[in-house]
Motif scaffolding. Structure first.
Motif, short mmCIF file in Angstrom:
data_model
loop_
_atom_site.label_atom_id
_atom_site.label_comp_id
_atom_site.label_asym_id
_atom_site.label_seq_id
_atom_site.Cartn_x
_atom_site.Cartn_y
_atom_site.Cartn_z
N VAL A 1 0.82 -1.22 0.00
CA VAL A 1 0.00 0.00 0.00
C VAL A 1 0.85 1.27 0.00
CG1 VAL A 1 -0.33 0.31 2.49
CG2 VAL A 1 -2.17 0.94 0.91
N GLY A 2 2.11 1.14 0.38
CA GLY A 2 2.99 2.31 0.39
C GLY A 2 3.33 2.82 1.77
N LYS A 3 3.21 1.98 2.79
CA LYS A 3 3.50 2.42 4.15
C LYS A 3 4.93 2.94 4.29
CE LYS A 3 2.36 -1.56 5.88
NZ LYS A 3 1.80 -2.38 4.81
N SER A 4 5.89 2.24 3.71
CA SER A 4 7.29 2.67 3.81
C SER A 4 7.54 3.93 3.01
CB SER A 4 8.23 1.55 3.34
OG SER A 4 8.12 0.44 4.19
N THR A 5 7.01 4.00 1.81
CA THR A 5 7.21 5.19 0.96
C THR A 5 6.59 6.41 1.61
OG1 THR A 5 7.25 3.81 -1.02
CG2 THR A 5 6.78 6.16 -1.33
N VAL A 6 5.33 6.30 2.01
CA VAL A 6 4.64 7.43 2.64
C VAL A 6 5.28 7.73 3.99
CG1 VAL A 6 2.42 8.16 3.65
CG2 VAL A 6 2.48 7.06 1.40
N GLY A 7 5.67 6.71 4.72
CA GLY A 7 6.30 6.91 6.01
C GLY A 7 7.58 7.72 5.92
N ARG A 8 8.39 7.42 4.92
CA ARG A 8 9.64 8.18 4.73
C ARG A 8 9.33 9.64 4.38
NH1 ARG A 8 11.21 3.01 2.97
NH2 ARG A 8 13.03 2.29 4.13
N LEU A 9 8.33 9.85 3.52
CA LEU A 9 7.94 11.22 3.17
C LEU A 9 7.40 11.98 4.38
CD1 LEU A 9 6.23 10.61 -0.29
CD2 LEU A 9 8.36 11.86 0.11
N LEU A 10 6.57 11.31 5.17
CA LEU A 10 6.03 11.94 6.39
C LEU A 10 7.16 12.31 7.34
CD1 LEU A 10 2.95 9.75 7.35
CD2 LEU A 10 2.94 12.22 7.01
N ALA A 11 8.08 11.38 7.54
CA ALA A 11 9.19 11.63 8.45
C ALA A 11 10.01 12.83 7.98
CB ALA A 11 10.07 10.39 8.55
N GLU A 12 10.24 12.90 6.69
CA GLU A 12 11.00 14.03 6.13
C GLU A 12 10.26 15.34 6.38
OE1 GLU A 12 11.76 15.37 1.64
OE2 GLU A 12 12.66 13.42 2.12
N ARG A 13 8.96 15.35 6.12
CA ARG A 13 8.19 16.59 6.28
C ARG A 13 8.02 16.98 7.74
NH1 ARG A 13 3.49 16.61 1.81
NH2 ARG A 13 3.00 18.55 2.90
N LEU A 14 8.00 16.00 8.64
CA LEU A 14 7.87 16.29 10.07
C LEU A 14 9.24 16.46 10.74
CD1 LEU A 14 5.05 13.73 10.93
CD2 LEU A 14 4.82 16.23 10.83
N GLN A 15 10.30 16.18 9.98
CA GLN A 15 11.67 16.22 10.47
C GLN A 15 11.87 15.32 11.69
OE1 GLN A 15 12.97 20.33 10.82
NE2 GLN A 15 12.92 20.59 8.60
N VAL A 16 11.42 14.07 11.52
CA VAL A 16 11.59 13.04 12.54
C VAL A 16 12.16 11.79 11.85
CG1 VAL A 16 9.72 13.92 14.00
CG2 VAL A 16 9.22 12.17 12.28
N GLY A 17 12.52 10.81 12.63
CA GLY A 17 13.05 9.56 12.08
C GLY A 17 11.94 8.68 11.53
N PHE A 18 12.36 7.72 10.70
CA PHE A 18 11.43 6.73 10.13
C PHE A 18 11.91 5.35 10.52
CE2 PHE A 18 10.55 3.60 6.81
CZ PHE A 18 9.17 3.59 6.89
N ARG A 19 10.97 4.48 10.81
CA ARG A 19 11.29 3.09 11.15
C ARG A 19 10.22 2.18 10.58
NH1 ARG A 19 12.98 1.34 17.28
NH2 ARG A 19 13.18 -0.91 16.95
#
Length: 171
Positions: free
Chosen positions: A14-32
């Motif tokens: 569904v894109g959890k990793s792709t969207v998660g990385r984008l969210l993390a970048e926009r929120l300036q937080v880490g992604f896991r």
């Protein structure tokens, strides 16, 4: 207690990793990503774990990985598609900002090809995907504060809708 700012759930592909990385970048937080945690810890792919040890062994590793990530990670967290199957995991998720990323079978086929690299979809992938979703959809909905459809949308569009749905401000 620390907690992820956003937890993404939904079916495989569904894109959890792709969207998660984008969210993390926009929120300036880490992604896991808990699937990545399992692969790193086990030193082999998820498909190999399924084939060599079975789904039960994978689900036990997944439950541990999710529990650790929920306790330790403060950024954006993506969970594997089946993580919500565990009642204890669903209980833990009740304390978090969870977003269910949804898609229909046609979108799943387009994105993933519904191929054998996905161990639960090895035989008759479209039928298997529908059955998995029938079994899991209500669980995704149970844990989610928001549902964001991903069909025919770019990862950037989905990311913006997640931010809007949770009323999160970019850093």
């Amino acid at each position: 207690m620390s907690a992820p700012s956003v937890v993404l759930v939904g079916p495989m592909g569904v894109g959890k990793s792709t969207v998660g990385r984008l969210l993390a970048e926009r929120l300036q937080v880490g992604f896991r990503d808990t699937d990545e945690d399992i692969v790193a810890e086990q030193g082999r792919t998820i498909a190999d774990i399924f084939v060599e040890d079975g789904e039960e062994v994978f689900r036990a590793a997944e439950k541990q990985a999710v529990g650790r990530a929920l306790a330790e990670h403060t950024g954006v967290l993506a969970l594997g598609g089946g993580a919500v199957l565990d009642a204890g995991t669903r209980e833990l998720l009740a304390r978090h900002q969870v977003v269910y990323l949804s898609m229909d079978v046609e979108e799943a086929a387009r994105r993933t090809g519904l191929n054998a690299a996905r161990p639960l979809l090895a035989i008759n992938p479209r039928k298997q995907w529908r059955e998995l979703m029938e079994a899991r959809r209500h669980l995704y909905e149970e844990v989610a504060r928001s549902i964001v459809a991903t069909d025919d949308r770019t990862p950037e569009e989905v990311t913006q809708e997640v931010l809007d749905a949770l009323e999160l401000k970019e850093a």
